[in-house]
Design an enzyme around this catalytic site. Sequence first.
Site, short mmCIF file in Angstrom:
data_model
loop_
_atom_site.label_atom_id
_atom_site.label_comp_id
_atom_site.label_asym_id
_atom_site.label_seq_id
_atom_site.Cartn_x
_atom_site.Cartn_y
_atom_site.Cartn_z
N ASN A 135 -4.20 0.76 1.92
CA ASN A 135 -5.12 -0.33 1.59
C ASN A 135 -6.32 -0.28 2.52
OD1 ASN A 135 -4.57 -2.08 3.99
ND2 ASN A 135 -2.49 -1.98 3.13
N ASP A 204 3.38 -3.77 0.40
CA ASP A 204 4.55 -4.52 -0.07
C ASP A 204 5.59 -3.60 -0.70
OD1 ASP A 204 3.74 -7.13 0.66
OD2 ASP A 204 2.25 -7.08 -0.95
N LYS A 214 3.96 18.71 -3.97
CA LYS A 214 2.90 18.01 -4.70
C LYS A 214 3.27 17.88 -6.17
CE LYS A 214 -1.98 18.32 -5.81
NZ LYS A 214 -3.18 19.16 -5.84
N PRO A 232 10.55 -3.72 3.74
CA PRO A 232 11.04 -4.85 4.52
C PRO A 232 9.88 -5.71 4.98
CG PRO A 232 11.20 -2.82 5.80
CD PRO A 232 10.78 -2.43 4.42
N ILE A 234 8.34 -7.37 7.82
CA ILE A 234 8.49 -7.23 9.28
C ILE A 234 8.39 -8.59 9.96
CG2 ILE A 234 7.55 -6.11 11.35
CD1 ILE A 234 6.33 -4.00 9.34
N LYS A 264 2.77 -19.24 3.11
CA LYS A 264 3.35 -18.18 3.97
C LYS A 264 3.95 -18.76 5.25
CE LYS A 264 0.90 -14.46 1.97
NZ LYS A 264 -0.21 -13.59 1.85
N LYS A 268 7.76 -17.74 5.57
CA LYS A 268 8.15 -16.81 6.64
C LYS A 268 8.68 -17.56 7.87
CE LYS A 268 5.24 -13.26 4.81
NZ LYS A 268 4.94 -11.85 4.90
#
Length: 318
Positions: A135, A204, A214, A232, A234, A264, A268
């Site tokens: 990303n 994610d 390849k 997972p 973290i 969140k 979390k």
Amino acid sequence: LHVKRHSFPTRRSSDLLAQGRADELLSLLCLARPLNAGGATCPLLLAPAMNREMWSHPATQRNLAQVVADGAVVLGPGHGDQACGEVGDGRMLEAEELRDELIAFFQPKVLAGQRVLITAGPTFEAIDPVRGITNLSSGKMGFAIARAAQEAGAQVTLVAGPVHLPTPRHVRRIDVKSAQQMHDAVLPLAAQHSVFVATAAVADWRPASSADQKIKKDGSGRMPTIEMTENPDILAAVARLADRPYCVGFAAESHDLARHARAKLLRKNVPLVVGNLGPATFGRDDNTLLLVDAQGDRELATADKLSLARELVREIAS
Ligand code: CTP
């Protein structure tokens, strides 16, 4: 700062300082500076610059230990090529390093004695040996927080995904690629730290299996289906530890920042979530942060990432 770079000093400042002598202007100024005049102190920072044999000589080290015991702070020295042609310890730090050391010295030590663990950057999830999913996170915010926490007196461990950033001074850095590697690096360290700041933009999902070779086009015109599996979490895993550190999450959103950040915080189970708009900040040098905790929401106005990091460090300390 006593800068003698390309000549052999006949008298080393640390020797004169150690003896409290004032027979030249510089050592006189150091001796005459206020140590505690109505609370006003004048700190003394020394940047040694000398040949490696001089540096390691017991007389130099003895005098240096004395001036440190008397309250001086020693910056460096560095290691490398010397004016005389030798290579070793004793080089003056580079000018930019000295600048950063001076800036750091004057930051309030609000995290003195604390150990701070930080994740930063993107992760890279391999599809095959030449491709992967990642990303746009640059890691700049996490690296700025690592620097700010170190300047505030903390011992800092930085677990970084693939980024092109220099390691902040005195920060211990562990490089990882994938989310699983980041998880495996962080979890055993977490309980040894008092604060955990998760700035990483962790992927994610990852390909359920990574091809050894390849993947080639098969001529059908269709992309092969890649089965994905969830990585997972973290931050959530650290927050579940019995002896968990104070956990700070980041929420990189594209919209509805306050609502998603608060969701969140609850999901979390962490005391503080820092929201930012990902597409507006990835790769940039500035950012706008929204602090979300049990007391409510508070915006830190747009500023460069290091200034914001320092504000956030003060917030975490308090
Ligand atoms: N995080 C993490 N491990 C993951 C995913 C996220 O540690 N596998 C951390 C991030 O470092 C950040 C916080 O969790 O501190 C929120 O990350 P974000 O990607 O914004 O949220 P997600 O948990 O992925 O939720 P969603 O996909 O719904 O946005």
